[in-house]
Design a protein around this motif. Structure first.
Motif, PDB file in Angstrom:
ATOM      1  N   TYR A 170      -5.668  -0.151   2.481  1.00  0.00           N
ATOM      2  CA  TYR A 170      -5.985  -0.132   1.048  1.00  0.00           C
ATOM      3  C   TYR A 170      -4.821   0.458   0.260  1.00  0.00           C
ATOM      4  N   GLY A 171      -4.346   1.612   0.696  1.00  0.00           N
ATOM      5  CA  GLY A 171      -3.227   2.234  -0.001  1.00  0.00           C
ATOM      6  C   GLY A 171      -1.966   1.396   0.064  1.00  0.00           C
ATOM      7  N   ALA A 172      -1.703   0.802   1.234  1.00  0.00           N
ATOM      8  CA  ALA A 172      -0.477   0.016   1.419  1.00  0.00           C
ATOM      9  C   ALA A 172      -0.501  -1.282   0.623  1.00  0.00           C
ATOM     10  N   PHE A 175      -0.674  -0.407  -3.395  1.00  0.00           N
ATOM     11  CA  PHE A 175       0.399   0.371  -4.011  1.00  0.00           C
ATOM     12  C   PHE A 175       1.765   0.103  -3.383  1.00  0.00           C
ATOM     13  N   ASP A 178       4.410   2.934  -2.284  1.00  0.00           N
ATOM     14  CA  ASP A 178       4.543   4.184  -3.038  1.00  0.00           C
ATOM     15  C   ASP A 178       3.684   5.242  -2.337  1.00  0.00           C
ATOM     16  N   SER A 182      -0.252   5.706  -2.547  1.00  0.00           N
ATOM     17  CA  SER A 182      -0.925   5.230  -1.336  1.00  0.00           C
ATOM     18  C   SER A 182      -1.850   6.301  -0.770  1.00  0.00           C
ATOM     19  N   PHE A 186      -5.741   6.025  -0.342  1.00  0.00           N
ATOM     20  CA  PHE A 186      -6.337   6.282   0.979  1.00  0.00           C
ATOM     21  C   PHE A 186      -7.535   7.221   0.867  1.00  0.00           C
TER      22      PHE A 186
END
Length: 269
Positions: A170-172, A175, A178, A182, A186
């Motif tokens: 999700y973060g990767a 975003f 960043d 990220s 997360f």
């Protein structure tokens, strides 16, 4: 091995479709739509709406014709009881309040980080544009990450590991490398994934996300503009307490939620 192969195939389809259409939507929007009116400078979030309007049907079709399954059933679009809805909304409000206060700390609001840039990008939109983004975007996002990806990981991995992996993705994916953003993504993804697991319905994280982003929008436009560190720290402490109380109530309430075994798309590991 067959279970692992099926999981990897489904994850590859999801991520492949996501990026293929996301890149296409970006190019279409900024090359052919954005230059046509200055209105899009304020409502740049329209590109996300365009992405979601096509992305969700693409996923539905992929699940139907490639995997012969109903995506909505697999993602657990189940009706929740009133207490579950209230707890999800409460946690979402706490997360939104915490995020707004955190993003206004002078160190975080500086050019060193991109939190202000992110929230300005999302929240400067007209209310009616933001409302479409808020509802459609969160249905698509939660279906994609919690309803599909996390459930696929749960087929072959312990549930805690599935939660961590989907949080990292999700973060990767949102975003794009960043690290501070990220990490922010997360942490939020882990909380929303826990709501999904505990309440056994994709509507739980959707409700929490709507409360979170909706409160951010309202505070961005109508909240106090102070950046006082002491005040923001107090607000963050109150918001963290709200989240903690919400999680405590969720843990207590989850044992009372029952789902017929025949309707379970994934058996938690």
């Amino acid at each position: 091995m067959k279970a692992w192969g099926m999981m990897l195939a489904r994850v590859a389809v999801v991520i492949g479709l996501y990026f293929a259409w996301f890149i296409a939507a970006q190019k279409l929007f900024f090359n052919y739509v954005y230059p046509r009116s200055t209105w899009f400078e304020q409502n740049t979030v329209t590109v996300i709406i365009l992405n979601d309007m096509v992305g969700l049907p693409l996923m539905l079709l992929a699940w139907k014709f490639i995997f012969k399954e109903n995506l909505f059933k697999a993602a657990k679009f189940r009706v929740m009881d009133g207490k579950s809805v209230a707890i999800a909304l409460w946690i979402g409000l706490g997360a939104g309040l915490f995020t707004v206060a955190f993003s206004r700390l002078p160190a975080i609001a500086s050019d060193k980080y991109k939190f202000f840039e992110l929230f300005d990008y999302l929240n400067r939109a007209e209310w009616y544009v933001f409302l479409v983004f808020l509802i459609l975007g969160n249905i698509y996002k939660e279906t994609l990450f919690r309803g599909i990806l996390m459930n696929e990981f749960r087929r072959v991995l312990p549930v805690w590991m599935a939660i961590v992996i989907q949080g990292v993705l999700y973060g990767a994916l949102f975003f794009l490398g960043d690290i501070p953003l990220s990490l922010y993504g997360f942490l939020g993804a882990v909380i929303f994934a826990l709501l999904y697991v505990w309440f056994k319905s994709i509507w739980a994280p959707i409700a929490a996300q709507i409360a979170c982003q909706g409160s951010q929008y309202l505070l961005w436009h109508y909240g106090p503009k102070t950046t006082d560190v002491t005040l923001m720290s107090i607000v963050m402490a109150v918001a963290a307490a709200m989240i903690a109380v919400g999680i405590f109530l969720a843990v207590k309430h989850r044992s009372s939620i029952t789902v017929p075994p025949s309707s379970e798309a994934v058996t938690p590991t």
